[in-house]
Design an enzyme around this catalytic site. Sequence first.
Site, mmCIF file in Angstrom:
data_model
loop_
_atom_site.group_PDB
_atom_site.id
_atom_site.type_symbol
_atom_site.label_atom_id
_atom_site.label_comp_id
_atom_site.label_asym_id
_atom_site.label_seq_id
_atom_site.Cartn_x
_atom_site.Cartn_y
_atom_site.Cartn_z
ATOM 1 C CG ASP A 45 28.304 8.361 -9.852
ATOM 2 O OD1 ASP A 45 28.412 8.236 -9.124
ATOM 3 O OD2 ASP A 45 28.543 9.903 -10.184
ATOM 4 C CD GLU A 74 32.321 8.608 -9.544
ATOM 5 O OE1 GLU A 74 32.258 9.730 -9.956
ATOM 6 O OE2 GLU A 74 32.305 7.901 -11.235
ATOM 7 C CE1 TYR A 115 24.996 9.370 -12.127
ATOM 8 C CE2 TYR A 115 23.570 9.811 -14.444
ATOM 9 C CZ TYR A 115 24.958 9.363 -13.380
ATOM 10 O OH TYR A 115 26.752 9.940 -14.239
#
Length: 625
Positions: free
Chosen positions: A103, A7, A305
């Site tokens: 992601d 990303e 995350y």
Amino acid sequence: MIVCIAEKPSVAKDIARIIGATSAHDGYMEGNGYQVTWTFGHLCTLKEPHDYTPMWKSWSLTALPMIPERFGIKLIDQPSIKKQFAIIEGLMQKAERIVNCGDAGQEGELIQRWVMQKAGAKCPVSRLWISSMTDEAISEGFSQLKDQQDYQPLYMAGLSRAIGDWLLGMNATRLYTLKYGQNRQVLSIGRVQTPTLALIVNRQKEIDNFKPEPYWILATVYRDTTFTATKGKFTSKEEGEQAFATIEGKPFTVTKVEKKEGKEQPPQLYDLTTLQVDCNRKFGYSAEMTLNLIQSLYEKKYTTYPRVDTQYLSDDIYPKCPQTLNGLYQTKFGGVAPYAEFIKPIGGKALKKSKRVFDTSKVTDHHAIIPTGVIPQGLSDAEQKVFDLVARRFIGVFLPDCKFSTTTVLGEVDEIEFKVTGKEILEPGWRVVRGKASENSESSENSENSEKKDDEERTLPTFVKGETGDHHPTLTEKWTTPPPYYTEATLLRAMETAGKFVEDETLRAAMKENGIGRPSSRASIIETLFKRHYIKRERKRLVATPTGIELIDLIREELLKSCELTGIWEKKLRDIEHQQYDAGQFIQELKDQITTIVHDVMADPTNRRITITPDEAEKKKKSNK
């Protein structure tokens, strides 16, 4: 050749280094049988109305509702995006396999799927699914690549969300602008932003319409300790003065002394919303700033995350926790090891394993935000503050409960009862890791609560049942206060727990896990309200502007500003993700709802209009030049 697509360029370079793609080219890295390329977040977006038909280019009530037969995507019209997409397209056309390294969440899935669709990728696709960006996690992820098909429900939920937002945003914004905006001001309507604005406006109206009323509190000071009458507030001064006269000059007698010992468990680990709330309260950071900081810490491999809505870890994380604590033990900021003293007592022993921390059943795609154990280097002051919160919260869950003693003393003067409570910390346990963030950083609205908390945590003198003596009574006049303005911290909590605003019990239960918006999108929703000039900041307070208030007053269609229906949408999207609801049915329901809204607004016979304030009219003139 296997093409991996990440990303961001920084993430791609980390992945390339781990898998041996070390040769740099324009827009990608190559080596060891891999080509690693990247997007810059969204490269594609849903087509705009005029892309479907020229009839939808100009804003017209007769063209509404705009409901495309089939939704399509297009490349965002920017030179840098077009250039990078051409590189990606060339690589994907020749690829034997593609690895989606976006992601690991709904938005990441959508971004990469759209790029692959636009590039016409035909080869098999695998999915890299990891919760941290450490070298170990990337290596482990590549050794356990998933089939992209496993994430089809996640993509369908993301796609349904995007289509839903397009249907409501495009149609309702044009509808309200044309019908009520005097064609001079765009009235932006959104599936999440409008109910969020309604929360702020409704709270503000409560404050504006609030009429303070006096009340009186009877208290007395005995042995330098303030006891308060258990009767509570007196609503009339005469009643208070009568009680005051009853006790004045008569002895105070202690009637009961009760000591209870208790335990306080460590706070649960951070999810994104809880972290945003704490950062706003302690440091004044906006929700968006906190999200950017924790995202940066994730990309630098220091935390896991961030866009998560769970406060639990799966059981397989437990064996890795000693290694993570060891990394924190060695962490130094300015030559000082801030966590070593907390970790030393639990080092080398079996770590506490609580169901409040480790519960695989409470974890879906990702676990709570925790440090990775990689020793942080070169953090900015703001990054260090956020990391420090995450680190201390993580260490705290392995420390003992805090043990405290609560003392309650009751006294009596001529049959009027008084009470005081004190709290004494016996063993601090996990509380040793609590940061020293200034109490003044808390919002002023919480000052009364802070005083109450301080009062409860003080140690009382030793009182004995039956003792008696002189005292000094007081009768204090106070005034009722309005509810506090929202801050970003309290608004985030309100968005998260929006179900409490819903009267229907079944719907309230359905919204328990959802609220309005997703944890990852709430920050951008609040920022959108600022950009539209619907709300403004006054110190920490969020205040609705006259335009914001008028807009909510203008909207009579509850569907557009209701926490209830927005929450139901969120639940359905989550159910799509878990294959418990059909995406096609969700989209059809939205189309029907939009059609109903358009019909109802068009049929409005009133002459409602939104006021254009002089400064907004001036801004509009400048933007048209």
